[in-house]
Design a protein around this motif. Structure first.
Motif, PDB file in Angstrom:
ATOM      1  N   ARG A 289       0.814  -1.219   0.000  1.00 45.24           N
ATOM      2  CA  ARG A 289       0.000   0.000   0.000  1.00 45.24           C
ATOM      3  C   ARG A 289       0.847   1.268   0.000  1.00 45.24           C
ATOM      4  N   GLN A 290       1.961   1.248   0.732  1.00 42.79           N
ATOM      5  CA  GLN A 290       2.766   2.453   0.842  1.00 42.79           C
ATOM      6  C   GLN A 290       3.421   2.844  -0.477  1.00 42.79           C
ATOM      7  N   THR A 291       3.383   1.941  -1.463  1.00 49.05           N
ATOM      8  CA  THR A 291       3.934   2.256  -2.781  1.00 49.05           C
ATOM      9  C   THR A 291       2.830   2.507  -3.807  1.00 49.05           C
TER      10      THR A 291
ATOM     11  N   GLY B 215      -7.249  -8.892   0.718  1.00 45.84           N
ATOM     12  CA  GLY B 215      -6.414  -9.848   1.429  1.00 45.84           C
ATOM     13  C   GLY B 215      -5.039  -9.968   0.808  1.00 45.84           C
ATOM     14  N   LEU B 216      -4.988 -10.011  -0.531  1.00 46.86           N
ATOM     15  CA  LEU B 216      -3.707 -10.067  -1.221  1.00 46.86           C
ATOM     16  C   LEU B 216      -2.865  -8.834  -0.892  1.00 46.86           C
ATOM     17  N   THR B 217      -3.500  -7.672  -0.838  1.00 48.01           N
ATOM     18  CA  THR B 217      -2.768  -6.448  -0.518  1.00 48.01           C
ATOM     19  C   THR B 217      -2.207  -6.500   0.896  1.00 48.01           C
ATOM     20  N   ASN B 218      -2.959  -7.061   1.833  1.00 45.81           N
ATOM     21  CA  ASN B 218      -2.439  -7.249   3.190  1.00 45.81           C
ATOM     22  C   ASN B 218      -1.194  -8.138   3.170  1.00 45.81           C
ATOM     23  N   LEU B 219      -1.248  -9.183   2.360  1.00 53.10           N
ATOM     24  CA  LEU B 219      -0.106 -10.091   2.237  1.00 53.10           C
ATOM     25  C   LEU B 219       1.090  -9.354   1.639  1.00 53.10           C
ATOM     26  N   MET B 220       0.868  -8.562   0.603  1.00 54.20           N
ATOM     27  CA  MET B 220       1.967  -7.815  -0.015  1.00 54.20           C
ATOM     28  C   MET B 220       2.557  -6.802   0.955  1.00 54.20           C
ATOM     29  N   ASP B 221       1.713  -6.189   1.773  1.00 52.90           N
ATOM     30  CA  ASP B 221       2.212  -5.278   2.822  1.00 52.90           C
ATOM     31  C   ASP B 221       3.186  -6.007   3.739  1.00 52.90           C
ATOM     32  N   ALA B 222       2.775  -7.204   4.183  1.00 50.02           N
ATOM     33  CA  ALA B 222       3.601  -7.981   5.109  1.00 50.02           C
ATOM     34  C   ALA B 222       4.917  -8.388   4.459  1.00 50.02           C
ATOM     35  N   ALA B 223       4.851  -8.851   3.214  1.00 49.31           N
ATOM     36  CA  ALA B 223       6.060  -9.289   2.525  1.00 49.31           C
ATOM     37  C   ALA B 223       7.015  -8.114   2.293  1.00 49.31           C
ATOM     38  N   PHE B 224       6.474  -6.994   1.839  1.00 53.89           N
ATOM     39  CA  PHE B 224       7.294  -5.824   1.537  1.00 53.89           C
ATOM     40  C   PHE B 224       8.025  -5.318   2.783  1.00 53.89           C
TER      41      PHE B 224
ATOM     42  N   TYR C 257      -5.311   7.335  -4.004  1.00 52.28           N
ATOM     43  CA  TYR C 257      -6.663   7.072  -4.484  1.00 52.28           C
ATOM     44  C   TYR C 257      -6.907   5.580  -4.697  1.00 52.28           C
ATOM     45  N   GLN C 258      -5.855   4.839  -5.025  1.00 51.48           N
ATOM     46  CA  GLN C 258      -5.986   3.401  -5.221  1.00 51.48           C
ATOM     47  C   GLN C 258      -6.245   2.686  -3.896  1.00 51.48           C
ATOM     48  N   THR C 259      -5.496   3.059  -2.872  1.00 52.06           N
ATOM     49  CA  THR C 259      -5.687   2.431  -1.560  1.00 52.06           C
ATOM     50  C   THR C 259      -7.023   2.834  -0.948  1.00 52.06           C
ATOM     51  N   SER C 260      -7.432   4.071  -1.166  1.00 52.01           N
ATOM     52  CA  SER C 260      -8.718   4.531  -0.623  1.00 52.01           C
ATOM     53  C   SER C 260      -9.884   3.787  -1.256  1.00 52.01           C
TER      54      SER C 260
ATOM     55  N   ILE D 194       3.803  -6.466 -11.254  1.00 58.74           N
ATOM     56  CA  ILE D 194       4.439  -5.945 -10.043  1.00 58.74           C
ATOM     57  C   ILE D 194       5.417  -4.859 -10.466  1.00 58.74           C
ATOM     58  N   PRO D 195       5.154  -3.591 -10.117  1.00 60.78           N
ATOM     59  CA  PRO D 195       5.987  -2.477 -10.592  1.00 60.78           C
ATOM     60  C   PRO D 195       7.439  -2.560 -10.123  1.00 60.78           C
ATOM     61  N   LYS D 196       8.302  -1.872 -10.842  1.00 63.48           N
ATOM     62  CA  LYS D 196       9.726  -1.872 -10.517  1.00 63.48           C
ATOM     63  C   LYS D 196      10.025  -1.187  -9.196  1.00 63.48           C
ATOM     64  N   LYS D 197       9.367  -0.062  -8.911  1.00 61.28           N
ATOM     65  CA  LYS D 197       9.733   0.717  -7.727  1.00 61.28           C
ATOM     66  C   LYS D 197       9.641  -0.087  -6.432  1.00 61.28           C
ATOM     67  N   PRO D 198       8.495  -0.699  -6.099  1.00 63.72           N
ATOM     68  CA  PRO D 198       8.466  -1.485  -4.866  1.00 63.72           C
ATOM     69  C   PRO D 198       9.418  -2.674  -4.903  1.00 63.72           C
ATOM     70  N   THR D 199       9.598  -3.262  -6.086  1.00 67.92           N
ATOM     71  CA  THR D 199      10.508  -4.402  -6.204  1.00 67.92           C
ATOM     72  C   THR D 199      11.943  -3.974  -5.922  1.00 67.92           C
ATOM     73  N   TYR D 200      12.384  -2.878  -6.544  1.00 75.66           N
ATOM     74  CA  TYR D 200      13.750  -2.406  -6.329  1.00 75.66           C
ATOM     75  C   TYR D 200      13.960  -1.967  -4.888  1.00 75.66           C
ATOM     76  N   ASP D 201      12.960  -1.319  -4.308  1.00 75.46           N
ATOM     77  CA  ASP D 201      13.049  -0.881  -2.910  1.00 75.46           C
ATOM     78  C   ASP D 201      13.249  -2.087  -1.995  1.00 75.46           C
ATOM     79  N   PHE D 202      12.430  -3.120  -2.203  1.00 69.43           N
ATOM     80  CA  PHE D 202      12.541  -4.338  -1.407  1.00 69.43           C
ATOM     81  C   PHE D 202      13.922  -4.957  -1.575  1.00 69.43           C
ATOM     82  N   LEU D 203      14.406  -5.056  -2.804  1.00 66.00           N
ATOM     83  CA  LEU D 203      15.681  -5.696  -3.073  1.00 66.00           C
ATOM     84  C   LEU D 203      16.848  -4.953  -2.436  1.00 66.00           C
ATOM     85  N   GLN D 204      16.796  -3.639  -2.450  1.00 65.65           N
ATOM     86  CA  GLN D 204      17.870  -2.867  -1.831  1.00 65.65           C
ATOM     87  C   GLN D 204      17.936  -3.146  -0.335  1.00 65.65           C
ATOM     88  N   ARG D 205      16.786  -3.185   0.321  1.00 67.18           N
ATOM     89  CA  ARG D 205      16.772  -3.459   1.760  1.00 67.18           C
ATOM     90  C   ARG D 205      17.155  -4.906   2.039  1.00 67.18           C
TER      91      ARG D 205
END
Length: 311
Positions: free
Chosen positions: A150-152, A209-218, A156-159, A239-250
């Motif tokens: 969600r944070q990525t 539910g899937l979004t909750n799971l992605m939140d937890a994984a991210f 308006y999409q999350t709302s 799955i967009p590049k930005k959240p993927t790259y952010d996750f990978l860097q961390r």
């Protein structure tokens, strides 16, 4: 809304075509087994959202020739599993995975066990291993893991998602009109479109539910330990590049364990079923066997080139 498991009053077991869980659910089981005595390793494959265990058919047929026994079950709410279309909850998906691993340890006490997750399946594995260690796992393979938290997302999409999930959870969405390409294997995509086991109309509560799971994984990038191979297609439109790259860097910033990230220039979201999927299959086998320090395709070097400037 979550549709969880019942009381665990049964003994979990595997049959030729079913994974019977401790709460009595019968999850369709797909198996690709080497000849008797030829099994060198065991792999549990978890499918993505709205997909089912048969997703692993082509890589499974390849891997058994390498002495790798493969098992993929339909996760609850998907394929031929109970409560089709309903979301069982993150803890349930994790419990089912742990139960499967325990059963396979009993069947294969001397072979190393690996976990592979595609998209949603990858998010399940990340969350499971970040919470409580799962002893006996030799390594994990994450294929285009679902990390669009969600944070990525735009506000308006999350709302909209929150509003629909809390007012019309039963509402179904088809994705019609959304132009994204999941693979360059058009024949395979057409077959999926005709496959009655693949869900075409998705309940809003399942997306929530899937979004909750992605939140937890991210959020668990820094807590993911163990030998890990992460594969991502540079043409991924799911799955967009930005959240993927952010996750990978961390993920890469935490020292320890064997960590390999691979980027495929011609790859899409369904890497294991793309036209060039055999390249990915060979990389997976090489990584599992510890054949060389680098992947045969060079996709790990490509990832290093892209991620290093970002850090």
């Amino acid at each position: 809304m979550i549709h969880p498991v019942g009381e665990k009053n049964n003994i979990a077991q595997l049959t030729a075509n079913l994974y019977k869980t401790a709460d009595g659910a019968s999850l369709p089981l797909h198996q690709w087994l080497p000849k008797a005595g030829d099994t060198k390793a065991v792999l549990v494959a978890l499918h993505g959202f709205n997909d089912y265990g048969q997703f692993f058919d082509q890589p499974g047929k390849y891997l058994i020739r390498q002495g790798i026994a493969c098992f993929a079950y339909d996760q609850r709410g998907f394929g031929g599993a109970p409560k089709r279309g309903l979301w069982a909850g993150v803890s349930t998906y994790i419990d089912d995975l742990r139960g499967m691993v325990q059963l396979l340890k009993q069947r294969y006490p001397h072979q190393p066990i690996y976990l592979l997750g595609e998209s949603m399946g990858g998010a399940v594995i990340i969350t499971a291993l970040s919470q409580i260690p799962m002893p006996g796992i030799e390594g994990i393979i994450l294929v285009a893991p679902a990390l669009w938290a969600r944070q990525t997302m735009p506000w308006y999409q999350t709302s909209l998602l929150w509003t629909l999930a809390h007012t019309f959870p039963w509402l179904t969405l088809t994705g019609k009109g959304i132009r994204v390409q999941a693979s360059d294997n058009i024949e395979m995509l057409r077959a999926l479109g005709k496959d009655p086991m693949v869900i075409k109309k998705t309940r809003v509560e399942a997306i929530y539910g899937l979004t909750n799971l992605m939140d937890a994984a991210f959020s668990n990038a820094g807590q993911l330990h163990g030998n890990t191979l992460i594969l991502y297609g540079e043409n991924d439109e799911i799955i967009p590049k930005k959240p993927t790259y952010d996750f990978l860097q961390r993920f890469l910033s935490v020292a320890g364990d064997k960590k390999t990230v691979a980027f495929y220039q011609q790859g899409y979201h369904m890497l294991l079923r793309d036209l060039n999927a055999s390249i990915i299959w060979k990389d997976i086998v090489s990584w599992m066997r510890h054949d060389t320090a680098k992947l045969p395709s060079g996709a790990d070097l490509r990832a290093s080139e892209i991620l290093t400037p970002i850090s």
